[in-house]
Design a protein around this motif. Structure first.
Motif, PDB file in Angstrom:
ATOM      1  N   MET A   1     -11.035  32.039 -32.178  1.00 27.32           N
ATOM      2  CA  MET A   1     -10.652  31.767 -30.812  1.00 27.32           C
ATOM      3  C   MET A   1      -9.386  32.526 -30.420  1.00 27.32           C
ATOM      4  N   ASN A   2      -8.459  32.649 -31.354  1.00 24.72           N
ATOM      5  CA  ASN A   2      -7.207  33.350 -31.024  1.00 24.72           C
ATOM      6  C   ASN A   2      -7.453  34.815 -30.705  1.00 24.72           C
ATOM      7  N   SER A   3      -8.391  35.429 -31.418  1.00 28.84           N
ATOM      8  CA  SER A   3      -8.725  36.829 -31.152  1.00 28.84           C
ATOM      9  C   SER A   3      -9.315  36.980 -29.750  1.00 28.84           C
ATOM     10  N   LEU A   4     -10.222  36.079 -29.394  1.00 31.85           N
ATOM     11  CA  LEU A   4     -10.809  36.115 -28.055  1.00 31.85           C
ATOM     12  C   LEU A   4      -9.745  35.839 -26.995  1.00 31.85           C
ATOM     13  N   ASP A   5      -8.841  34.934 -27.291  1.00 37.71           N
ATOM     14  CA  ASP A   5      -7.762  34.588 -26.375  1.00 37.71           C
ATOM     15  C   ASP A   5      -6.888  35.811 -26.089  1.00 37.71           C
ATOM     16  N   LYS A   6      -6.551  36.563 -27.128  1.00 36.77           N
ATOM     17  CA  LYS A   6      -5.717  37.768 -26.955  1.00 36.77           C
ATOM     18  C   LYS A   6      -6.449  38.827 -26.136  1.00 36.77           C
ATOM     19  N   LYS A   7      -7.726  39.013 -26.408  1.00 36.50           N
ATOM     20  CA  LYS A   7      -8.507  39.991 -25.646  1.00 36.50           C
ATOM     21  C   LYS A   7      -8.605  39.580 -24.180  1.00 36.50           C
ATOM     22  N   PHE A   8      -8.826  38.307 -23.944  1.00 36.89           N
ATOM     23  CA  PHE A   8      -8.956  37.800 -22.586  1.00 36.89           C
ATOM     24  C   PHE A   8      -7.648  37.975 -21.827  1.00 36.89           C
ATOM     25  N   ALA A   9      -6.547  37.688 -22.486  1.00 37.03           N
ATOM     26  CA  ALA A   9      -5.227  37.776 -21.851  1.00 37.03           C
ATOM     27  C   ALA A   9      -4.804  39.216 -21.583  1.00 37.03           C
ATOM     28  N   GLY A  10      -5.444  40.177 -22.228  1.00 40.46           N
ATOM     29  CA  GLY A  10      -5.056  41.573 -22.091  1.00 40.46           C
ATOM     30  C   GLY A  10      -5.631  42.292 -20.884  1.00 40.46           C
ATOM     31  N   LEU A  11      -6.318  41.600 -20.019  1.00 44.17           N
ATOM     32  CA  LEU A  11      -6.991  42.228 -18.875  1.00 44.17           C
ATOM     33  C   LEU A  11      -6.075  43.181 -18.106  1.00 44.17           C
ATOM     34  N   ASN A  12      -4.872  42.763 -17.822  1.00 42.42           N
ATOM     35  CA  ASN A  12      -3.966  43.586 -17.019  1.00 42.42           C
ATOM     36  C   ASN A  12      -3.478  44.836 -17.747  1.00 42.42           C
ATOM     37  N   ASP A  13      -3.654  44.885 -19.060  1.00 41.47           N
ATOM     38  CA  ASP A  13      -3.208  46.041 -19.838  1.00 41.47           C
ATOM     39  C   ASP A  13      -4.308  47.069 -20.068  1.00 41.47           C
ATOM     40  N   TYR A  14      -5.559  46.695 -19.859  1.00 46.83           N
ATOM     41  CA  TYR A  14      -6.662  47.574 -20.241  1.00 46.83           C
ATOM     42  C   TYR A  14      -6.722  48.870 -19.446  1.00 46.83           C
ATOM     43  N   ASN A  15      -6.433  48.855 -18.152  1.00 43.58           N
ATOM     44  CA  ASN A  15      -6.453  50.106 -17.386  1.00 43.58           C
ATOM     45  C   ASN A  15      -5.427  51.091 -17.933  1.00 43.58           C
ATOM     46  N   ARG A  16      -4.225  50.595 -18.256  1.00 44.73           N
ATOM     47  CA  ARG A  16      -3.189  51.452 -18.815  1.00 44.73           C
ATOM     48  C   ARG A  16      -3.608  51.979 -20.188  1.00 44.73           C
ATOM     49  N   GLU A  17      -4.153  51.111 -21.025  1.00 39.81           N
ATOM     50  CA  GLU A  17      -4.578  51.527 -22.365  1.00 39.81           C
ATOM     51  C   GLU A  17      -5.687  52.579 -22.298  1.00 39.81           C
ATOM     52  N   ILE A  18      -6.615  52.421 -21.380  1.00 33.79           N
ATOM     53  CA  ILE A  18      -7.698  53.399 -21.208  1.00 33.79           C
ATOM     54  C   ILE A  18      -7.118  54.733 -20.756  1.00 33.79           C
ATOM     55  N   ALA A  19      -6.202  54.695 -19.792  1.00 34.72           N
ATOM     56  CA  ALA A  19      -5.591  55.937 -19.294  1.00 34.72           C
ATOM     57  C   ALA A  19      -4.807  56.637 -20.405  1.00 34.72           C
ATOM     58  N   GLU A  20      -4.082  55.880 -21.215  1.00 34.22           N
ATOM     59  CA  GLU A  20      -3.329  56.477 -22.322  1.00 34.22           C
ATOM     60  C   GLU A  20      -4.270  57.110 -23.336  1.00 34.22           C
ATOM     61  N   ARG A  21      -5.362  56.430 -23.623  1.00 36.56           N
ATOM     62  CA  ARG A  21      -6.317  56.965 -24.598  1.00 36.56           C
ATOM     63  C   ARG A  21      -6.967  58.252 -24.082  1.00 36.56           C
ATOM     64  N   LYS A  22      -7.280  58.303 -22.785  1.00 37.79           N
ATOM     65  CA  LYS A  22      -7.861  59.519 -22.211  1.00 37.79           C
ATOM     66  C   LYS A  22      -6.877  60.681 -22.323  1.00 37.79           C
ATOM     67  N   GLU A  23      -5.591  60.406 -22.133  1.00 34.58           N
ATOM     68  CA  GLU A  23      -4.573  61.453 -22.298  1.00 34.58           C
ATOM     69  C   GLU A  23      -4.518  61.928 -23.738  1.00 34.58           C
ATOM     70  N   GLU A  24      -4.589  60.997 -24.680  1.00 32.87           N
ATOM     71  CA  GLU A  24      -4.591  61.362 -26.094  1.00 32.87           C
ATOM     72  C   GLU A  24      -5.777  62.273 -26.408  1.00 32.87           C
ATOM     73  N   LEU A  25      -6.931  61.958 -25.848  1.00 26.97           N
ATOM     74  CA  LEU A  25      -8.128  62.764 -26.100  1.00 26.97           C
ATOM     75  C   LEU A  25      -8.029  64.145 -25.454  1.00 26.97           C
ATOM     76  N   ARG A  26      -7.231  64.251 -24.378  1.00 24.28           N
ATOM     77  CA  ARG A  26      -7.076  65.527 -23.683  1.00 24.28           C
ATOM     78  C   ARG A  26      -6.265  66.541 -24.499  1.00 24.28           C
ATOM     79  N   LEU A  27      -5.365  66.008 -25.312  1.00 25.46           N
ATOM     80  CA  LEU A  27      -4.534  66.911 -26.113  1.00 25.46           C
ATOM     81  C   LEU A  27      -5.418  67.681 -27.081  1.00 25.46           C
TER      82      LEU A  27
END
Length: 130
Positions: A1-27
């Motif tokens: 449950m704690n793992s699901l709780d952390k994933k659920f709470a991370g909603l506001n961070d996912y757009n930033r994390e996706i954008a950062e990962r796309k930049e990493e892949l661009r290098l």
């Protein structure tokens, strides 16, 4: 449950994390094959980038989690939706569940039952639970 709780709470961070990962892949990786032969694969950098992004498991997971969180919230009654949005993304997001339940007039067992119901639905949507 704690793992699901952390994933659920991370909603506001996912757009930033996706954008950062796309930049990493661009290098581009540095070419250590100086003077070596050429690749016989014709390179289209835009196409290569899109393929990298569409096949990157990190990005795929966050997109699935975002979509599943939104669908899970939308599938709740207005009362539960309001509680969940306030607890995970609102002014009470810093509180633990017991304090949050007390503040909003819910018994300890009732607020945890709501949390469990929502997280179980989310877990099924992302394929971590049956």
């Amino acid at each position: 449950m704690n793992s699901l709780d952390k994933k659920f709470a991370g909603l506001n961070d996912y757009n930033r994390e996706i954008a950062e990962r796309k930049e990493e892949l661009r290098l581009r990786e540095e070419d250590h094959n100086v003077g070596g032969g050429r690749s016989n694969v014709v390179g289209n950098p835009v196409e290569t980038q899109v393929i990298k992004e569409l096949s990157d498991q990190y990005i795929i997971n966050r997109q699935i989690w975002k979509k599943s969180i939104i669908e899970t919230i939308d599938n709740q009654s207005s009362e539960v939706r309001s509680l969940i949005e306030n607890k995970y993304f609102g002014e009470d997001s810093w509180m633990d569940w017991r304090s949050f339940g007390k503040k909003h007039g819910y018994a300890h067992s009732s607020i945890y039952r709501i949390r469990q119901k929502v997280l179980l639905e989310f877990g099924r949507r992302i394929g971590e639970l049956k």
